[in-house]
Motif scaffolding. Structure first.
Motif, mmCIF file in Angstrom:
data_model
loop_
_atom_site.group_PDB
_atom_site.id
_atom_site.type_symbol
_atom_site.label_atom_id
_atom_site.label_comp_id
_atom_site.label_asym_id
_atom_site.label_seq_id
_atom_site.Cartn_x
_atom_site.Cartn_y
_atom_site.Cartn_z
ATOM 1 N N ASN A 196 1.057 -1.041 0.093
ATOM 2 C CA ASN A 196 0.147 -0.400 -0.229
ATOM 3 C C ASN A 196 1.050 1.102 0.380
ATOM 4 N N VAL A 197 0.846 1.990 -0.767
ATOM 5 C CA VAL A 197 1.420 3.455 -0.981
ATOM 6 C C VAL A 197 1.058 4.228 -0.287
ATOM 7 N N ILE A 198 1.587 4.824 1.267
ATOM 8 C CA ILE A 198 1.572 5.673 2.707
ATOM 9 C C ILE A 198 2.564 6.837 2.442
ATOM 10 N N TYR A 203 -0.070 -2.080 7.573
ATOM 11 C CA TYR A 203 -0.158 -1.732 5.959
ATOM 12 C C TYR A 203 1.716 -1.472 5.620
ATOM 13 N N ILE A 204 2.278 -1.870 4.844
ATOM 14 C CA ILE A 204 3.711 -2.052 4.080
ATOM 15 C C ILE A 204 3.695 -1.767 3.221
ATOM 16 N N MET A 262 -11.774 7.626 14.189
ATOM 17 C CA MET A 262 -12.134 7.146 13.410
ATOM 18 C C MET A 262 -11.960 5.653 13.813
ATOM 19 N N THR A 263 -13.868 5.133 12.390
ATOM 20 C CA THR A 263 -14.279 3.965 12.547
ATOM 21 C C THR A 263 -13.299 3.342 11.242
ATOM 22 N N ARG A 264 -13.995 2.008 10.949
ATOM 23 C CA ARG A 264 -12.572 0.532 10.555
ATOM 24 C C ARG A 264 -12.867 1.220 8.666
ATOM 25 N N SER A 265 -13.710 1.785 8.456
ATOM 26 C CA SER A 265 -13.946 2.107 7.206
ATOM 27 C C SER A 265 -14.105 3.337 6.607
ATOM 28 N N GLN A 266 -13.661 5.046 7.885
ATOM 29 C CA GLN A 266 -13.660 5.273 7.435
ATOM 30 C C GLN A 266 -11.925 5.629 7.490
ATOM 31 N N VAL A 267 -10.666 4.593 8.065
ATOM 32 C CA VAL A 267 -9.439 4.217 8.166
ATOM 33 C C VAL A 267 -9.317 3.699 6.975
ATOM 34 N N GLU A 268 -10.020 2.753 7.010
ATOM 35 C CA GLU A 268 -10.112 1.576 4.962
ATOM 36 C C GLU A 268 -10.257 2.653 4.273
ATOM 37 N N TYR A 269 -11.120 3.912 3.775
ATOM 38 C CA TYR A 269 -11.386 4.941 3.268
ATOM 39 C C TYR A 269 -10.149 5.657 2.940
ATOM 40 N N VAL A 270 -9.669 6.428 3.737
ATOM 41 C CA VAL A 270 -8.007 7.195 3.555
ATOM 42 C C VAL A 270 -7.211 5.587 3.320
ATOM 43 N N MET A 271 -6.920 5.152 4.192
ATOM 44 C CA MET A 271 -5.096 4.594 3.750
ATOM 45 C C MET A 271 -5.548 3.208 2.797
ATOM 46 N N GLY A 272 -6.467 2.778 2.284
ATOM 47 C CA GLY A 272 -7.022 1.508 1.546
ATOM 48 C C GLY A 272 -7.043 0.592 2.312
ATOM 49 N N PRO A 304 -6.048 -2.890 3.532
ATOM 50 C CA PRO A 304 -4.420 -3.787 4.343
ATOM 51 C C PRO A 304 -4.005 -4.597 4.448
ATOM 52 N N LEU A 305 -2.176 -4.625 3.824
ATOM 53 C CA LEU A 305 -1.804 -5.467 3.189
ATOM 54 C C LEU A 305 -1.948 -6.934 4.308
#
Length: 126
Positions: A34-36, A73-74, A48-58, A60-61
């Motif tokens: 995942n690009v960080i 995330y790597i 933040m909720t899990r879905s909000q984190v997933e929206y921002v970060m994509g 998780p690997l």
């Protein structure tokens, strides 16, 4: 004649498997995971909720089945032409499906650090 043909085939096979690099040949930089970015880290907020984190970060690997409240995330980029290696890691921890903590090797921007730093006056009063 067969011996010469077998030797030629063996040499061609060995040359195909070798790690010889031809000069002037362009090799693509290969990024994995995942690009960080700094902007992504700055958008993360505790609570933040899990879905909000997933929206921002994509996505998780790594989602560990033994530790479902931890997402990893790597990101790694290997550019052989410039001999550049870039690696980033972010770990998000959740409590009650809300982001409780995240650790990363990317330092937060000064604005973000000022927002998340505890107020020193309030800490001194306690």
């Amino acid at each position: 004649m067969y011996r010469l043909l077998a030797t030629a085939c063996l040499l061609v096979s060995l040359a195909a498997c070798s790690s010889l690099e031809f000069p002037g040949v362009y090799r693509l930089p290969i990024d994995q995971g995942n690009v960080i970015t700094q902007e992504m880290v700055d958008q993360l907020k505790i609570g933040m909720t899990r879905s909000q984190v997933e929206y921002v970060m994509g996505t998780p690997l790594v989602r560990d089945t033994f530790s479902p409240n931890r997402w990893d995330y790597i990101y790694s980029l290997n550019d052989r032409n410039n001999e550049k290696q870039e690696r980033h890691h972010l770990t998000a921890f959740f409590v009650d499906d809300k982001l409780s903590e995240f650790r990363t090797d990317i330092k937060p921007s000064p604005e973000q650090a000022a927002e998340t730093a505890p107020d020193t006056e309030e800490a001194a009063d306690e």
